[in-house]
Design a protein around this motif. Structure first.
Motif, PDB file in Angstrom:
ATOM      1  N   VAL A  76       0.842  -1.202   0.000  1.00 13.44           N
ATOM      2  CA  VAL A  76       0.000   0.000   0.000  1.00 13.44           C
ATOM      3  C   VAL A  76       0.876   1.251   0.000  1.00 13.44           C
ATOM      4  O   VAL A  76       0.638   2.208  -0.757  1.00 13.44           O
ATOM      5  N   ALA A  77       1.932   1.238   0.838  1.00  9.47           N
ATOM      6  CA  ALA A  77       2.827   2.394   0.923  1.00  9.47           C
ATOM      7  C   ALA A  77       3.487   2.657  -0.425  1.00  9.47           C
ATOM      8  O   ALA A  77       3.608   3.818  -0.854  1.00  9.47           O
ATOM      9  N   GLY A  78       3.880   1.591  -1.111  1.00  5.84           N
ATOM     10  CA  GLY A  78       4.506   1.744  -2.419  1.00  5.84           C
ATOM     11  C   GLY A  78       3.562   2.368  -3.433  1.00  5.84           C
ATOM     12  O   GLY A  78       3.953   3.233  -4.222  1.00  5.84           O
ATOM     13  N   ARG A  79       2.303   1.963  -3.416  1.00  4.71           N
ATOM     14  CA  ARG A  79       1.356   2.498  -4.393  1.00  4.71           C
ATOM     15  C   ARG A  79       0.964   3.925  -4.068  1.00  4.71           C
ATOM     16  O   ARG A  79       0.857   4.762  -4.961  1.00  4.71           O
ATOM     17  N   ASP A 102       0.636   7.805   6.181  1.00  2.00           N
ATOM     18  CA  ASP A 102       2.016   8.043   6.590  1.00  2.00           C
ATOM     19  C   ASP A 102       2.791   6.727   6.490  1.00  2.00           C
ATOM     20  O   ASP A 102       2.591   5.828   7.301  1.00  2.00           O
ATOM     21  N   PRO A 103       3.689   6.604   5.490  1.00  2.00           N
ATOM     22  CA  PRO A 103       4.411   5.329   5.345  1.00  2.00           C
ATOM     23  C   PRO A 103       5.365   5.061   6.514  1.00  2.00           C
ATOM     24  O   PRO A 103       5.752   3.927   6.743  1.00  2.00           O
ATOM     25  N   ASN A 104       5.732   6.132   7.258  1.00  2.00           N
ATOM     26  CA  ASN A 104       6.649   5.956   8.396  1.00  2.00           C
ATOM     27  C   ASN A 104       5.887   6.047   9.710  1.00  2.00           C
ATOM     28  O   ASN A 104       6.369   6.649  10.671  1.00  2.00           O
ATOM     29  N   SER A 114      -1.742   0.936  12.397  1.00  2.00           N
ATOM     30  CA  SER A 114      -0.353   0.465  12.419  1.00  2.00           C
ATOM     31  C   SER A 114      -0.164  -0.537  11.290  1.00  2.00           C
ATOM     32  O   SER A 114      -1.129  -1.170  10.853  1.00  2.00           O
ATOM     33  N   PRO A 115       1.064  -0.686  10.797  1.00  2.00           N
ATOM     34  CA  PRO A 115       1.311  -1.684   9.750  1.00  2.00           C
ATOM     35  C   PRO A 115       0.896  -3.083  10.199  1.00  2.00           C
ATOM     36  O   PRO A 115       0.368  -3.862   9.405  1.00  2.00           O
ATOM     37  N   ASP A 172     -11.366  -1.797   6.498  1.00  5.49           N
ATOM     38  CA  ASP A 172     -10.127  -2.568   6.670  1.00  5.49           C
ATOM     39  C   ASP A 172      -8.920  -1.785   6.138  1.00  5.49           C
ATOM     40  O   ASP A 172      -7.843  -1.829   6.731  1.00  5.49           O
ATOM     41  N   THR A 173      -9.125  -1.028   5.054  1.00  3.15           N
ATOM     42  CA  THR A 173      -8.014  -0.229   4.528  1.00  3.15           C
ATOM     43  C   THR A 173      -7.645   0.896   5.496  1.00  3.15           C
ATOM     44  O   THR A 173      -6.482   1.282   5.596  1.00  3.15           O
ATOM     45  N   ALA A 174      -8.638   1.401   6.256  1.00  3.63           N
ATOM     46  CA  ALA A 174      -8.375   2.485   7.207  1.00  3.63           C
ATOM     47  C   ALA A 174      -7.396   2.057   8.291  1.00  3.63           C
ATOM     48  O   ALA A 174      -6.797   2.906   8.954  1.00  3.63           O
TER      49      ALA A 174
END
Lengths: 163, 126
Positions: A91-94, A159-161, B43-44, B36-38
């Motif tokens: 997801v972060a990459g896209r 936020d990817p980080n 957190s990852p 679910d995407t939210a």
């Protein structure tokens, strides 16, 4: 001779020929207004064109959604290992690309509004009492607005980080 | 039900019914899918955990069903647009429905391996 005869029980018909001769300056024919003619007394519009725009929106958004959703399914479920590659990193990459952010944002808004309008039609068709229609549509609109706002915030504040 | 009261709308009616049913199913999935995407904002780990359920064999079968609903709704929706806007649309609505069913079948066959392959490897071992 035969055109002048009228069947018994049926009075002379206006304009049938029998009376035309009797209209003149002193005895003018009655003025009949054309049906559905707009006059000063007619309200400008008795209702808006909301349902027509809703109908048009379903078709226009539908065409766009075919491209957006089938592209989304192709990327998420078919290409590059199917669903097994999907995760936070994917997801972060896209979403690092504005292209996919706009793609997902357009898909979210159009799909939610398309679905909400479809369900509104279904509620109007099957919920018989005014009260149940009101409640079901209130629930539908609340859930729709919440989901659109939530999804939009998620796309724009991603936020990817995060860790 | 008394005899002769069932509306026999044939292809036109049944495609309308299927369009409604698939539309409602897709809309309800959409709510779940936005939620679910939210979780990417939580957190990852939370996101990866919920996505891992999408990779289980049972949910893979549900995904195949979702793909079936979306493909039918998309193809039949294009047919509805053709019926409404193409001057010869209403005359060819039945032929267009069978075209939709044909294209849908081909796409569903093509989706078996990509969508269900992962689940098959889990169940039967790679």
């Amino acid at each position: 001779m035969s055109t002048e005869t009228t069947a018994t029980g049926i009075g002379p018909v206006e304009g049938s020929g029998a009376h035309e001769g009797s209209y003149g300056v002193d005895n003018p024919a009655p003025f009949i207004e054309p049906p559905r003619k707009r006059t000063k007394k007619t309200p400008r519009s008795t209702r808006g064109n909301f349902e027509m725009y809703g109908w048009l929106f379903m078709r226009l958004s539908g065409i766009v959604l075919v491209v957006l959703v089938l592209g989304h399914l192709l990327i998420q479920l078919v290409l590059d290992g199917g669903v097994s590659k999907v995760g936070f990193a994917f997801v972060a990459g896209r979403w690092a690309s504005p292209w996919w952010q706009v793609w997902d944002l357009a898909m979210l808004w159009l799909a939610m509004l398309h679905g909400a309008n479809g369900l509104r039609t279904i509620i109007n068709d099957y919920a018989e009492s005014v009260k149940s229609r009101l409640w079901l549509k209130g629930l539908l609109y609340t859930a729709t607005v919440w989901t659109i706002v939530l999804g939009t915030l998620v796309i724009f504040t991603f936020d990817p980080n995060i860790r | 039900m008394p005899a002769g009261t069932l509306y026999r709308g044939r292809e036109g009616m049944w495609s309308w019914v299927a369009h409604r049913v698939t539309g409602v199913l897709i809309f309800f999935f959409l709510f779940v899918h936005v939620l679910d995407t939210a979780l990417v904002r939580v957190s990852p780990e939370a996101y990866d955990k919920v996505v891992s359920t999408y990779k289980t064999p049972v949910v893979a079968v549900l995904e195949y069903g979702l793909v079936a609903a979306i493909l039918f709704h998309a193809l039949n929706g294009l047919r509805v647009i053709a019926v409404d806007f193409w001057s010869k649309g209403p005359r060819y609505q039945k032929q267009m429905l069978w075209t939709v069913v044909g294209v849908w079948l081909v796409l569903m066959l093509g989706a078996i391996y990509p969508v269900l392959g992962h689940a098959a490897r889990v169940v039967f071992g790679s």
